[in-house]
Design a protein around this motif. Structure first.
Motif, PDB file in Angstrom:
ATOM      1  N   THR A 145       0.839  -1.199   0.000  1.00  0.00           N
ATOM      2  CA  THR A 145       0.000   0.000   0.000  1.00  0.00           C
ATOM      3  C   THR A 145       0.875   1.251   0.000  1.00  0.00           C
ATOM      4  OG1 THR A 145      -0.099   0.131   2.409  1.00  0.00           O
ATOM      5  CG2 THR A 145      -1.784  -1.217   1.310  1.00  0.00           C
ATOM      6  N   LEU A 146       0.228   2.349  -0.295  1.00  0.00           N
ATOM      7  CA  LEU A 146       0.895   3.647  -0.256  1.00  0.00           C
ATOM      8  C   LEU A 146       0.343   4.431   0.925  1.00  0.00           C
ATOM      9  CD1 LEU A 146       3.061   4.964  -2.031  1.00  0.00           C
ATOM     10  CD2 LEU A 146       1.237   6.138  -3.269  1.00  0.00           C
ATOM     11  N   VAL A 147       1.236   4.741   1.881  1.00  0.00           N
ATOM     12  CA  VAL A 147       0.863   5.502   3.073  1.00  0.00           C
ATOM     13  C   VAL A 147       1.754   6.740   3.137  1.00  0.00           C
ATOM     14  CG1 VAL A 147       0.599   5.472   5.576  1.00  0.00           C
ATOM     15  CG2 VAL A 147       0.261   3.359   4.267  1.00  0.00           C
ATOM     16  N   ASP A 148       1.147   7.911   2.906  1.00  0.00           N
ATOM     17  CA  ASP A 148       1.919   9.160   2.913  1.00  0.00           C
ATOM     18  C   ASP A 148       3.150   9.058   2.007  1.00  0.00           C
ATOM     19  OD1 ASP A 148       0.146  10.288   4.740  1.00  0.00           O
ATOM     20  OD2 ASP A 148       1.251   9.476   6.448  1.00  0.00           O
ATOM     21  N   ASP A 149       2.943   8.520   0.818  1.00  0.00           N
ATOM     22  CA  ASP A 149       3.981   8.373  -0.202  1.00  0.00           C
ATOM     23  C   ASP A 149       5.059   7.358   0.177  1.00  0.00           C
ATOM     24  OD1 ASP A 149       4.551   9.074  -2.843  1.00  0.00           O
ATOM     25  OD2 ASP A 149       6.203  10.370  -2.223  1.00  0.00           O
ATOM     26  N   HIS A 150       4.804   6.556   1.199  1.00  0.00           N
ATOM     27  CA  HIS A 150       5.728   5.470   1.568  1.00  0.00           C
ATOM     28  C   HIS A 150       5.058   4.135   1.258  1.00  0.00           C
ATOM     29  CE1 HIS A 150       8.638   8.081   3.531  1.00  0.00           C
ATOM     30  NE2 HIS A 150       7.638   8.680   4.167  1.00  0.00           N
ATOM     31  N   VAL A 151       5.845   3.195   0.731  1.00  0.00           N
ATOM     32  CA  VAL A 151       5.317   1.868   0.445  1.00  0.00           C
ATOM     33  C   VAL A 151       5.356   1.025   1.712  1.00  0.00           C
ATOM     34  CG1 VAL A 151       5.598  -0.225  -0.927  1.00  0.00           C
ATOM     35  CG2 VAL A 151       6.093   2.008  -1.949  1.00  0.00           C
ATOM     36  N   GLU A 152       4.210   0.447   2.064  1.00  0.00           N
ATOM     37  CA  GLU A 152       4.104  -0.415   3.237  1.00  0.00           C
ATOM     38  C   GLU A 152       3.520  -1.757   2.820  1.00  0.00           C
ATOM     39  OE1 GLU A 152       5.170   0.484   6.126  1.00  0.00           O
ATOM     40  OE2 GLU A 152       5.317   2.680   5.983  1.00  0.00           O
ATOM     41  N   VAL A 153       3.803  -2.802   3.598  1.00  0.00           N
ATOM     42  CA  VAL A 153       3.126  -4.094   3.442  1.00  0.00           C
ATOM     43  C   VAL A 153       2.157  -4.220   4.606  1.00  0.00           C
ATOM     44  CG1 VAL A 153       3.362  -6.589   3.408  1.00  0.00           C
ATOM     45  CG2 VAL A 153       5.038  -5.180   2.220  1.00  0.00           C
ATOM     46  N   GLU A 154       0.852  -4.292   4.279  1.00  0.00           N
ATOM     47  CA  GLU A 154      -0.180  -4.317   5.322  1.00  0.00           C
ATOM     48  C   GLU A 154      -1.050  -5.558   5.158  1.00  0.00           C
ATOM     49  OE1 GLU A 154      -1.091   0.194   6.493  1.00  0.00           O
ATOM     50  OE2 GLU A 154      -1.860  -0.326   4.507  1.00  0.00           O
ATOM     51  N   THR A 155      -1.426  -6.155   6.255  1.00  0.00           N
ATOM     52  CA  THR A 155      -2.276  -7.341   6.238  1.00  0.00           C
ATOM     53  C   THR A 155      -3.734  -6.945   6.409  1.00  0.00           C
ATOM     54  OG1 THR A 155      -1.929  -7.622   8.611  1.00  0.00           O
ATOM     55  CG2 THR A 155      -0.454  -8.828   7.142  1.00  0.00           C
ATOM     56  N   ILE A 156      -4.635  -7.853   6.011  1.00  0.00           N
ATOM     57  CA  ILE A 156      -6.066  -7.540   6.120  1.00  0.00           C
ATOM     58  C   ILE A 156      -6.437  -7.351   7.588  1.00  0.00           C
ATOM     59  CG2 ILE A 156      -6.751  -8.696   3.988  1.00  0.00           C
ATOM     60  CD1 ILE A 156      -7.604 -11.089   5.648  1.00  0.00           C
ATOM     61  N   GLY A 157      -7.330  -6.425   7.816  1.00  0.00           N
ATOM     62  CA  GLY A 157      -7.719  -6.056   9.169  1.00  0.00           C
ATOM     63  C   GLY A 157      -6.906  -4.902   9.711  1.00  0.00           C
ATOM     64  N   ASN A 158      -5.852  -4.533   8.962  1.00  0.00           N
ATOM     65  CA  ASN A 158      -4.977  -3.455   9.439  1.00  0.00           C
ATOM     66  C   ASN A 158      -4.523  -2.586   8.267  1.00  0.00           C
ATOM     67  OD1 ASN A 158      -3.493  -2.064  11.444  1.00  0.00           O
ATOM     68  ND2 ASN A 158      -1.630  -3.174  10.861  1.00  0.00           N
ATOM     69  N   ILE A 159      -5.442  -2.342   7.327  1.00  0.00           N
ATOM     70  CA  ILE A 159      -5.070  -1.613   6.116  1.00  0.00           C
ATOM     71  C   ILE A 159      -5.382  -0.130   6.292  1.00  0.00           C
ATOM     72  CG2 ILE A 159      -5.474  -1.362   3.628  1.00  0.00           C
ATOM     73  CD1 ILE A 159      -6.223  -4.347   3.607  1.00  0.00           C
ATOM     74  N   LYS A 160      -4.342   0.681   6.256  1.00  0.00           N
ATOM     75  CA  LYS A 160      -4.512   2.131   6.396  1.00  0.00           C
ATOM     76  C   LYS A 160      -4.226   2.867   5.082  1.00  0.00           C
ATOM     77  CE  LYS A 160      -3.194   2.117  11.301  1.00  0.00           C
ATOM     78  NZ  LYS A 160      -3.051   0.661  11.393  1.00  0.00           N
ATOM     79  N   GLY A 161      -3.363   2.292   4.246  1.00  0.00           N
ATOM     80  CA  GLY A 161      -2.969   2.964   3.020  1.00  0.00           C
ATOM     81  C   GLY A 161      -3.854   2.601   1.838  1.00  0.00           C
ATOM     82  N   VAL A 162      -3.505   3.153   0.678  1.00  0.00           N
ATOM     83  CA  VAL A 162      -4.211   2.860  -0.573  1.00  0.00           C
ATOM     84  C   VAL A 162      -3.570   1.619  -1.202  1.00  0.00           C
ATOM     85  CG1 VAL A 162      -4.825   3.703  -2.861  1.00  0.00           C
ATOM     86  CG2 VAL A 162      -4.765   5.293  -0.919  1.00  0.00           C
ATOM     87  N   ILE A 163      -4.380   0.613  -1.480  1.00  0.00           N
ATOM     88  CA  ILE A 163      -3.881  -0.650  -2.033  1.00  0.00           C
ATOM     89  C   ILE A 163      -3.337  -0.428  -3.445  1.00  0.00           C
ATOM     90  CG2 ILE A 163      -4.572  -2.938  -2.832  1.00  0.00           C
ATOM     91  CD1 ILE A 163      -6.635  -2.936  -0.528  1.00  0.00           C
ATOM     92  N   LYS A 164      -2.107  -0.918  -3.677  1.00  0.00           N
ATOM     93  CA  LYS A 164      -1.463  -0.749  -4.978  1.00  0.00           C
ATOM     94  C   LYS A 164      -0.976  -2.062  -5.592  1.00  0.00           C
ATOM     95  CE  LYS A 164      -1.608   3.818  -5.209  1.00  0.00           C
ATOM     96  NZ  LYS A 164      -2.264   4.545  -6.313  1.00  0.00           N
ATOM     97  N   ASP A 165      -0.844  -3.110  -4.773  1.00  0.00           N
ATOM     98  CA  ASP A 165      -0.343  -4.393  -5.258  1.00  0.00           C
ATOM     99  C   ASP A 165      -0.632  -5.449  -4.191  1.00  0.00           C
ATOM    100  OD1 ASP A 165       0.922  -6.285  -6.839  1.00  0.00           O
ATOM    101  OD2 ASP A 165       2.968  -5.559  -6.471  1.00  0.00           O
ATOM    102  N   ILE A 166      -0.579  -6.725  -4.590  1.00  0.00           N
ATOM    103  CA  ILE A 166      -0.675  -7.779  -3.584  1.00  0.00           C
ATOM    104  C   ILE A 166       0.650  -7.899  -2.839  1.00  0.00           C
ATOM    105  CG2 ILE A 166      -2.468  -9.082  -4.769  1.00  0.00           C
ATOM    106  CD1 ILE A 166      -0.288 -10.931  -5.845  1.00  0.00           C
ATOM    107  N   GLY A 167       0.590  -8.446  -1.621  1.00  0.00           N
ATOM    108  CA  GLY A 167       1.775  -8.573  -0.795  1.00  0.00           C
ATOM    109  C   GLY A 167       2.454  -9.928  -0.928  1.00  0.00           C
ATOM    110  N   PRO A 168       3.600 -10.105  -0.284  1.00  0.00           N
ATOM    111  CA  PRO A 168       4.396 -11.332  -0.428  1.00  0.00           C
ATOM    112  C   PRO A 168       3.703 -12.594   0.070  1.00  0.00           C
ATOM    113  CG  PRO A 168       5.298  -9.889   1.288  1.00  0.00           C
ATOM    114  CD  PRO A 168       4.286  -9.098   0.560  1.00  0.00           C
ATOM    115  N   GLN A 169       2.896 -12.504   1.139  1.00  0.00           N
ATOM    116  CA  GLN A 169       2.193 -13.692   1.633  1.00  0.00           C
ATOM    117  C   GLN A 169       1.117 -14.154   0.646  1.00  0.00           C
ATOM    118  OE1 GLN A 169       3.024 -15.664   4.202  1.00  0.00           O
ATOM    119  NE2 GLN A 169       4.817 -14.300   4.260  1.00  0.00           N
ATOM    120  N   THR A 170       0.476 -13.194  -0.001  1.00  0.00           N
ATOM    121  CA  THR A 170      -0.518 -13.542  -1.019  1.00  0.00           C
ATOM    122  C   THR A 170       0.158 -14.206  -2.211  1.00  0.00           C
ATOM    123  OG1 THR A 170      -1.935 -11.710  -0.345  1.00  0.00           O
ATOM    124  CG2 THR A 170      -2.312 -12.624  -2.539  1.00  0.00           C
ATOM    125  N   VAL A 171       1.307 -13.663  -2.641  1.00  0.00           N
ATOM    126  CA  VAL A 171       2.066 -14.279  -3.729  1.00  0.00           C
ATOM    127  C   VAL A 171       2.401 -15.723  -3.389  1.00  0.00           C
ATOM    128  CG1 VAL A 171       4.279 -14.270  -4.956  1.00  0.00           C
ATOM    129  CG2 VAL A 171       3.030 -12.126  -4.637  1.00  0.00           C
TER     130      VAL A 171
END
Length: 422
Positions: free
Chosen positions: A292-318
């Motif tokens: 996700t994108l949080v204040d122009d920083h890329v973060e990896v967020e899990t479901i239930g704790n998503i604060k940013g704008v989703i931009k891609d799937i994360g490593p656990q999903t892959v």
């Protein structure tokens, strides 16, 4: 051998045409799709991949002793890419390694005289078919067979070959009119598409896994409804906006920012259809984490704790999706997993494509954005990978709709190839 789809389309190939009629010494009208991106400033062709793909069919017909007249559309009247095919001719010449004559006419006296004068081994490219106003009209094959376009050209040919799967969803004279008048067959590009898609209806090609993402969510819902109604899919791995919609349908909190994105794109109206599919047992998996994108920083967020704008799937999903694909016999991929225009959000798509192609499955990729990923990874040409040229035609096929171009070839088979109809 003829192609067969959904047990109702029997479509002759070039081999059938040669076996039952004989290609040597004939004149063949070949419909291809070399509609290409055009630089609006220079008029140059920016991507010649379609021309390169169709060149093999042109070359084969010439090698079998035919005179070949090639036709295609380019752009739409009024658009900047609605141009003549003179530059396409030079590229077709380059990729076939054969001389290609171009004429700036389609059905007029100059074109007809040029066709009449052709000898075996000659190649002639007609100008943009959409210079003929009838080519914009959608009508039945029978009606188009009586159009000026078809009635002027059909008597000059022995056979018609359609190699343009990407236009098969259109019912225009150059696509559906000629098969009524002439023995007709699929070219090699068309044949490859039909062979790949026939695996969707082969009971031995299971489990079937669809990896669906991208931004065309309305279209994807139609595809899912058809696949589920016909039992044609064993597992769906959702990414992109498709995944976000189904997560909301499941009652998963994707964060206020992402709900606003879905609302702005008019996708929340699809929630009732998504919920119905889930209630009916649609075997659809959704991601467990995102980049996700949080204040122009890329973060990896899990479901239930998503604060940013989703931009891609994360490593656990892959990792989860990769494990599922390992058991597949057939994988169909359509749409990227993230916003791949931004290199920070390209990794999910890259890893899913790599995992699919390195699995034991046959992989059908729906072109578009995923083409660039395949090229980037150096995977083009793998024997278990088919990259469709279809676009809209592939979409409608997956959604269960008949394609007029295929139906016309099947009707031509019934009329001219009784040996192939059981």
């Amino acid at each position: 051998m003829p192609c067969s789809l959904r047990n109702k389309h029997v479509i002759p190939t070039i081999d059938d045409l040669d076996k039952y009629f004989g290609i040597k010494g004939s004149k063949i009208l070949l419909r291809i799709d070399i509609n290409s991106p055009i630089d609006p400033k220079t008029g140059d062709i920016l991507d010649d991949s379609r021309i390169r793909a169709h060149s093999a069919t042109v070359r084969e017909l010439v090698e079998r002793g035919a005179a070949v007249v090639v036709m295609s559309h380019q752009g739409r009247p009024g658009d900047s890419d609605f141009v003549s095919l003179d530059k396409h001719a030079r590229l077709l010449e380059k990729h076939t390694g054969l001389q290609v004559r171009f004429i700036d006419d389609v059905i007029g006296p100059a074109a007809r005289e040029a066709i009449k004068s052709l000898q075996p081994g000659d190649i002639l490219l007609l100008d943009n078919t959409r210079l003929v106003s009838e080519e914009i009209i959608e009508a039945t094959p029978e009606k188009h067979a009586e159009s000026i376009f078809v009635t002027r050209l059909a008597p000059l040919f022995n056979y018609y070959v359609n190699d343009a799967f990407a236009t098969a969803h259109r019912s225009q004279p150059s696509i559906v009119g000629f098969p009524v008048k002439l023995p007709s067959a699929a070219g090699r590009v068309m044949e490859k598409e039909l062979t790949a898609l026939s695996k969707l209806y082969n009971p031995e090609e299971r489990p079937r896994v669809f990896v669906l993402g991208g931004g065309k969510v309305h279209d994807t819902i139609r595809i899912l409804e058809h696949l589920h109604n016909n039992g044609a899919v064993d597992r769906i791995l959702a990414t992109g906006l498709v995944a976000e919609l189904f997560m909301v349908a499941k009652g998963i909190n994707i964060g206020e920012a992402n709900l606003r994105v879905l609302e702005a794109k008019g996708l929340l109206s699809l929630l009732p259809r998504a919920r119905r599919l889930l209630l009916r047992g649609l075997p659809l998996e959704t991601p467990v984490d995102f980049r996700t994108l949080v204040d122009d920083h890329v973060e990896v967020e899990t479901i239930g704790n998503i604060k940013g704008v989703i931009k891609d799937i994360g490593p656990q999903t892959v990792k989860m999706y990769t494990e599922i694909m390992k058991e597949a016999r057939l994988i169909v991929m359509r749409g990227p997993a993230g916003v791949i225009e931004d290199p920070r959000f390209r990794e999910g798509s890259r890893e899913l494509v790599r995992a699919a192609v390195e699995s034991n499955a046959y992989v059908i990729v729906g072109g578009g954005h995923l083409n660039s990923i395949i090229a980037e990874l150096g995977l083009a040409g793998r024997p278990n990978l088919h990259v469709s040229t279809g676009g809209g035609a592939l979409l409608l096929f997956l959604a269960g709709e008949d394609l007029p171009g295929l139906t016309a070839l099947a009707k031509s088979a019934e009329k001219f190839f009784p040996q192939l109809i059981g």
